[in-house]
Design an enzyme around this catalytic site. Sequence first.
Site, PDB file in Angstrom:
ATOM      1  N   ASP A 120       0.838  -1.201   0.000  1.00  0.00           N
ATOM      2  CA  ASP A 120       0.000   0.000   0.000  1.00  0.00           C
ATOM      3  C   ASP A 120       0.873   1.250   0.000  1.00  0.00           C
ATOM      4  O   ASP A 120       1.664   1.460   0.919  1.00  0.00           O
ATOM      5  CB  ASP A 120      -0.886   0.011   1.260  1.00  0.00           C
ATOM      6  CG  ASP A 120      -1.795   1.231   1.284  1.00  0.00           C
ATOM      7  OD1 ASP A 120      -2.855   1.167   0.635  1.00  0.00           O
ATOM      8  OD2 ASP A 120      -1.428   2.248   1.912  1.00  0.00           O
ATOM      9  N   TYR A 174       2.717   9.880   0.023  1.00  0.00           N
ATOM     10  CA  TYR A 174       3.784   9.322   0.868  1.00  0.00           C
ATOM     11  C   TYR A 174       5.185   9.688   0.357  1.00  0.00           C
ATOM     12  O   TYR A 174       6.172   9.510   1.066  1.00  0.00           O
ATOM     13  CB  TYR A 174       3.676   7.797   0.981  1.00  0.00           C
ATOM     14  CG  TYR A 174       2.382   7.281   1.578  1.00  0.00           C
ATOM     15  CD1 TYR A 174       1.471   8.143   2.179  1.00  0.00           C
ATOM     16  CD2 TYR A 174       2.069   5.934   1.550  1.00  0.00           C
ATOM     17  CE1 TYR A 174       0.278   7.673   2.716  1.00  0.00           C
ATOM     18  CE2 TYR A 174       0.887   5.448   2.089  1.00  0.00           C
ATOM     19  CZ  TYR A 174      -0.012   6.332   2.663  1.00  0.00           C
ATOM     20  OH  TYR A 174      -1.184   5.854   3.189  1.00  0.00           O
ATOM     21  N   LYS A 187      -2.752   5.856  -4.343  1.00  0.00           N
ATOM     22  CA  LYS A 187      -3.898   6.736  -4.077  1.00  0.00           C
ATOM     23  C   LYS A 187      -3.640   8.129  -4.628  1.00  0.00           C
ATOM     24  O   LYS A 187      -2.492   8.604  -4.600  1.00  0.00           O
ATOM     25  CB  LYS A 187      -4.141   6.867  -2.562  1.00  0.00           C
ATOM     26  CG  LYS A 187      -3.988   5.577  -1.784  1.00  0.00           C
ATOM     27  CD  LYS A 187      -4.291   5.728  -0.314  1.00  0.00           C
ATOM     28  CE  LYS A 187      -3.862   4.506   0.481  1.00  0.00           C
ATOM     29  NZ  LYS A 187      -2.460   4.501   0.901  1.00  0.00           N
ATOM     30  N   HIS A 193      -7.817   9.174  -2.002  1.00  0.00           N
ATOM     31  CA  HIS A 193      -7.173   9.061  -0.680  1.00  0.00           C
ATOM     32  C   HIS A 193      -8.012   9.673   0.442  1.00  0.00           C
ATOM     33  O   HIS A 193      -8.116   9.114   1.532  1.00  0.00           O
ATOM     34  CB  HIS A 193      -5.799   9.733  -0.756  1.00  0.00           C
ATOM     35  CG  HIS A 193      -4.850   9.333   0.320  1.00  0.00           C
ATOM     36  ND1 HIS A 193      -3.498   9.266   0.125  1.00  0.00           N
ATOM     37  CD2 HIS A 193      -5.041   8.995   1.612  1.00  0.00           C
ATOM     38  CE1 HIS A 193      -2.904   8.898   1.241  1.00  0.00           C
ATOM     39  NE2 HIS A 193      -3.821   8.726   2.171  1.00  0.00           N
TER      40      HIS A 193
HETATM   41  N1  LIG Z   1      -5.738   5.894   3.691  1.00  0.00           N
HETATM   42  C1  LIG Z   1      -5.263   6.620   4.673  1.00  0.00           C
HETATM   43  O1  LIG Z   1      -5.671   7.785   4.862  1.00  0.00           O
HETATM   44  C2  LIG Z   1      -4.245   6.067   5.586  1.00  0.00           C
HETATM   45  C3  LIG Z   1      -3.546   4.934   5.218  1.00  0.00           C
HETATM   46  N2  LIG Z   1      -2.563   4.416   6.028  1.00  0.00           N
HETATM   47  C4  LIG Z   1      -1.863   3.203   5.549  1.00  0.00           C
HETATM   48  O2  LIG Z   1      -1.912   2.235   6.584  1.00  0.00           O
HETATM   49  C5  LIG Z   1      -0.586   1.851   6.936  1.00  0.00           C
HETATM   50  C6  LIG Z   1      -0.504   1.444   8.390  1.00  0.00           C
HETATM   51  O3  LIG Z   1      -0.972   2.467   9.239  1.00  0.00           O
HETATM   52  P1  LIG Z   1      -0.054   3.194  10.308  1.00  0.00           P
HETATM   53  O4  LIG Z   1      -0.718   4.475  10.616  1.00  0.00           O
HETATM   54  O5  LIG Z   1       1.326   3.175   9.828  1.00  0.00           O
HETATM   55  O6  LIG Z   1      -0.231   2.337  11.622  1.00  0.00           O
HETATM   56  P2  LIG Z   1       0.090   0.843  12.111  1.00  0.00           P
HETATM   57  O7  LIG Z   1      -1.027   0.473  13.034  1.00  0.00           O
HETATM   58  O8  LIG Z   1       0.433  -0.044  10.998  1.00  0.00           O
HETATM   59  O9  LIG Z   1       1.348   1.074  13.058  1.00  0.00           O
HETATM   60  C7  LIG Z   1       2.654   1.192  12.584  1.00  0.00           C
HETATM   61  C8  LIG Z   1       3.559   1.365  13.800  1.00  0.00           C
HETATM   62  O10 LIG Z   1       3.378   0.271  14.703  1.00  0.00           O
HETATM   63  C9  LIG Z   1       4.540  -0.542  14.737  1.00  0.00           C
HETATM   64  N3  LIG Z   1       4.076  -1.937  14.568  1.00  0.00           N
HETATM   65  C10 LIG Z   1       3.744  -2.584  13.442  1.00  0.00           C
HETATM   66  N4  LIG Z   1       3.317  -3.836  13.710  1.00  0.00           N
HETATM   67  C11 LIG Z   1       3.389  -3.981  15.042  1.00  0.00           C
HETATM   68  C12 LIG Z   1       3.097  -5.049  15.922  1.00  0.00           C
HETATM   69  N5  LIG Z   1       2.640  -6.248  15.489  1.00  0.00           N
HETATM   70  N6  LIG Z   1       3.283  -4.868  17.246  1.00  0.00           N
HETATM   71  C13 LIG Z   1       3.748  -3.676  17.699  1.00  0.00           C
HETATM   72  N7  LIG Z   1       4.053  -2.627  16.924  1.00  0.00           N
HETATM   73  C14 LIG Z   1       3.878  -2.780  15.602  1.00  0.00           C
HETATM   74  C15 LIG Z   1       5.448  -0.081  13.631  1.00  0.00           C
HETATM   75  O11 LIG Z   1       6.776  -0.132  14.067  1.00  0.00           O
HETATM   76  P3  LIG Z   1       7.937  -0.890  13.246  1.00  0.00           P
HETATM   77  O12 LIG Z   1       8.009  -0.259  11.894  1.00  0.00           O
HETATM   78  O13 LIG Z   1       9.120  -0.626  14.086  1.00  0.00           O
HETATM   79  O14 LIG Z   1       7.521  -2.339  13.200  1.00  0.00           O
HETATM   80  C16 LIG Z   1       5.014   1.368  13.457  1.00  0.00           C
HETATM   81  O15 LIG Z   1       5.661   2.190  14.408  1.00  0.00           O
HETATM   82  C17 LIG Z   1       0.253   3.079   6.555  1.00  0.00           C
HETATM   83  O16 LIG Z   1       1.623   2.769   6.467  1.00  0.00           O
HETATM   84  C18 LIG Z   1      -0.394   3.460   5.251  1.00  0.00           C
HETATM   85  O17 LIG Z   1       0.057   2.598   4.214  1.00  0.00           O
HETATM   86  C19 LIG Z   1      -2.321   4.972   7.257  1.00  0.00           C
HETATM   87  C20 LIG Z   1      -2.978   6.098   7.672  1.00  0.00           C
HETATM   88  C21 LIG Z   1      -3.988   6.755   6.861  1.00  0.00           C
HETATM   89  O1  LIG Z   2      -1.096   7.875   5.880  1.00  0.00           O
HETATM   90  C1  LIG Z   2      -2.026   8.326   5.188  1.00  0.00           C
HETATM   91  O2  LIG Z   2      -2.401   7.755   4.167  1.00  0.00           O
HETATM   92  C2  LIG Z   2      -2.728   9.547   5.588  1.00  0.00           C
HETATM   93  O3  LIG Z   2      -3.478  10.073   4.833  1.00  0.00           O
HETATM   94  C3  LIG Z   2      -2.562  10.064   6.986  1.00  0.00           C
HETATM   95  O4  LIG Z   2      -1.466   9.592   7.601  1.00  0.00           O
HETATM   96  C4  LIG Z   2      -2.704  11.579   7.062  1.00  0.00           C
HETATM   97  O5  LIG Z   2      -2.149  12.166   5.968  1.00  0.00           O
HETATM   98  C5  LIG Z   2      -2.046  12.086   8.277  1.00  0.00           C
HETATM   99  O6  LIG Z   2      -2.542  11.824   9.348  1.00  0.00           O
HETATM  100  C6  LIG Z   2      -0.817  12.893   8.146  1.00  0.00           C
HETATM  101  O7  LIG Z   2      -0.415  13.314   9.405  1.00  0.00           O
END
Ligand SMILES: NC(=O)C1=CN([C@@H]2O[C@H](COP(=O)(O)OP(=O)(O)OC[C@H]3O[C@@H](n4cnc5c(N)ncnc54)[C@H](OP(=O)(O)O)[C@@H]3O)[C@@H](O)[C@H]2O)C=CC1
Ligand SMILES: O=C(O)C(=O)[C@@H](O)[C@H](O)C(=O)CO
Length: 272
Positions: free
Chosen positions: A42, A47, A72, A105
């Site tokens: 993803d 990003y 996205k 997005h």
């Molecule tokens: N469409 C949208 O608007 C959005 C989309 N996204 C997408 O979703 C993805 C994931 O969301 P995100 O906000 O990053 O949050 P996550 O819930 O995936 O959390 C990521 C964090 O948690 C840690 N982590 C991952 N797996 C574990 C585990 N099993 N146990 C403990 N800690 C863990 C990672 O550390 P480490 O790297 O050290 O493992 C990192 O610091 C994003 O990368 C993006 O691709 C996110 C936000 C908004």
């Molecule tokens: O990660 C994504 O895809 C997002 O859209 C969010 O993280 C959002 O842009 C945000 O919270 C940035 O601080």
Amino acid sequence: METIQTQGIAMPKLGLGTFRLTEAAGQAAVESALAEGYRHIDTAEMYGNEEIVGAAIAASGVDRRELHVTTKVWYDHLAPDTIRRACDDSMKRLRLDHFDLYLVHWPAPGMDLPAIMETMVGLKDAGLTRAIGVANFTLPLLKQAIEEIGAPVACNQIEYHVYLDQSAILNYLQPKGVPVVAYSPVARGEVVDDPVMQRIAAKHGAQPGQVALKWLLDQDGVAAIPKSQSAAGQRRNLDSFKVTLDDEDRAAIAALPKNRRLVDPAFAPDWD
Ligand SMILES: NC(=O)C1=CN([C@@H]2O[C@H](COP(=O)(O)OP(=O)(O)OC[C@H]3O[C@@H](n4cnc5c(N)ncnc54)[C@H](OP(=O)(O)O)[C@@H]3O)[C@@H](O)[C@H]2O)C=CC1
Ligand SMILES: O=C(O)C(=O)[C@@H](O)[C@H](O)C(=O)CO
């Protein structure tokens, strides 16, 4: 890996989130995920990492047909011309000739949703993406896209984890066979320090994050895209499929407070 069928594509239930994976370390992280067996990646133009994701895919040697790549279009590119340009730019950065899933997005205030969805469908019809979908869409916006406009929405990517109730959106989408892709599925790591999640994890010889992921993956039509930078963390998340939760575990998770939104409120539409 289990997949979810939607709008003619088979989406692996677990994918790698890549927000904040950038530069050489980000590329190494995507390469290690592909080596560990991830086949769903993803990304997003916002990003700023599509080049390194594309480079990692190219370096991996994984057959393109095995991969599910989502990207996205950002909310300030939602006019027809700018969507088409954003699609073209993402394609070049990713070094691909098509995406598997192309998402809006974020909804933007005052956006022209019929024109946006018509443009997205045009990209699908042109073979630039196998399916289209949305992210961060509220229930009224989903109804507009699916029922009024009749767009072939292949998913709604939304924040979903053990601390957030998404039942209204799930109850609407599940009977229609439209998946929810859960972002921030381990609540950005918050589950690790939660005594309830720790207790369930200890009972199964697992980790709290694995319990959080399996709780999502057990649900009908729900995929999850945890971000993890290290190979060990990526493997840990893949291994969440091995955890078997029971009714007592699900009841304990159901009883957790479910009103915690982690996404930056600056982006939040009026969810209710
Ligand atoms: N469409 C949208 O608007 C959005 C989309 N996204 C997408 O979703 C993805 C994931 O969301 P995100 O906000 O990053 O949050 P996550 O819930 O995936 O959390 C990521 C964090 O948690 C840690 N982590 C991952 N797996 C574990 C585990 N099993 N146990 C403990 N800690 C863990 C990672 O550390 P480490 O790297 O050290 O493992 C990192 O610091 C994003 O990368 C993006 O691709 C996110 C936000 C908004
Ligand atoms: O990660 C994504 O895809 C997002 O859209 C969010 O993280 C959002 O842009 C945000 O919270 C940035 O601080």
